[in-house]
Design a protein around this motif. Structure first.
Motif, short mmCIF file in Angstrom:
data_model
loop_
_atom_site.label_atom_id
_atom_site.label_comp_id
_atom_site.label_asym_id
_atom_site.label_seq_id
_atom_site.Cartn_x
_atom_site.Cartn_y
_atom_site.Cartn_z
N UNK A 14 0.83 -1.22 0.28
CA UNK A 14 -0.21 -0.06 -0.13
C UNK A 14 0.83 1.20 -0.01
N UNK A 15 1.92 1.21 -0.59
CA UNK A 15 2.75 2.59 -0.66
C UNK A 15 2.92 2.67 -2.10
N UNK A 16 2.28 3.31 -3.37
CA UNK A 16 1.61 3.25 -4.18
C UNK A 16 -0.23 4.70 -3.90
N UNK A 17 0.36 5.02 -4.64
CA UNK A 17 -1.22 6.03 -4.43
C UNK A 17 -1.79 5.92 -6.29
N UNK A 18 -1.34 5.82 -7.27
CA UNK A 18 -2.05 6.31 -8.65
C UNK A 18 -0.78 5.19 -9.31
N UNK A 19 -1.51 5.23 -10.30
CA UNK A 19 -0.45 4.52 -11.58
C UNK A 19 -1.57 4.87 -13.10
N UNK A 20 -0.28 5.54 -13.98
CA UNK A 20 -0.71 5.20 -15.11
C UNK A 20 -0.15 4.79 -15.77
N UNK A 21 -0.80 3.24 -16.97
CA UNK A 21 -0.41 2.25 -17.32
C UNK A 21 -0.56 2.64 -18.96
N UNK A 22 1.08 2.93 -19.79
CA UNK A 22 0.50 3.45 -21.24
C UNK A 22 1.75 2.16 -21.83
N UNK A 23 1.36 0.98 -22.58
CA UNK A 23 1.80 0.30 -23.33
C UNK A 23 2.80 -0.77 -22.03
N UNK A 24 3.93 -0.48 -22.04
CA UNK A 24 5.02 -2.02 -21.29
C UNK A 24 5.23 -0.98 -19.93
N UNK A 25 4.99 0.43 -20.27
CA UNK A 25 5.42 0.71 -19.14
C UNK A 25 4.34 1.36 -18.26
N UNK A 26 4.94 1.80 -16.95
CA UNK A 26 3.39 2.09 -15.69
C UNK A 26 4.51 3.23 -15.15
#
Length: 150
Positions: free
Chosen positions: A21-33
């Motif tokens: 639970x140390x991650x607030x938000x993630x943007x997935x774009x192709x193979x990168x996050x």
């Protein structure tokens, strides 16, 4: 690190951060996050080795991480056109090169000059070799030659 540049982390470290639970938000774009940590909000980037993100999305949903997807960056239309036309341009270039060689652009001695005669018509005053030089016999008189022809 320059300011504004996200830190690159391993995918395994990213998964353990999501589970903790140390991650607030993630943007997935192709193979990168791309994402940010919870309190300090320091940005990070990681590269996904998975073929699809179904397991990662399920994990992020269960941990309450906000995530969104973005389309991968596309090439410009001009670059796509150039890439698709490049083989055709190469073939046209080779064709033009070989056609110039066949036409004899370099002195008239190209591939298609095999049927062309290089013989020249010489006048009587231009002949330097006599019959005596060739056969070792005296040259017949011109009066005799003209009388035998007519």
């Amino acid at each position: 690190m320059r300011t504004g540049q996200p830190a690159t982390i391993d995918y395994s470290q990213f998964l353990s951060e999501v589970k903790s639970n140390n991650v607030d938000s993630v943007t997935l774009k192709g193979k990168s996050s791309r994402g940010s940590d919870v309190p300090p909000a320091s940005p990070f980037v990681t590269y996904n080795p998975e073929t699809n993100n179904t397991a990662l999305i399920g994990l992020m949903q269960s941990q309450g991480v906000k995530f969104r997807g973005e389309p991968p960056k596309q090439q410009s239309v001009f670059l796509q056109l150039l890439i698709s036309a490049f083989p055709i341009l190469i073939l046209i270039g080779f064709w033009a090169y070989f056609m110039r060689q066949m036409q004899g652009a370099s002195g008239g001695r190209g591939a298609m000059s095999f049927g062309k005669s290089r013989a020249r018509l010489l006048g009587e005053d231009q002949v330097n070799i006599t019959f005596a030089d060739v056969a070792g016999v005296e040259e017949p008189s011109k009066k005799w030659w003209k009388s035998s022809i007519s």
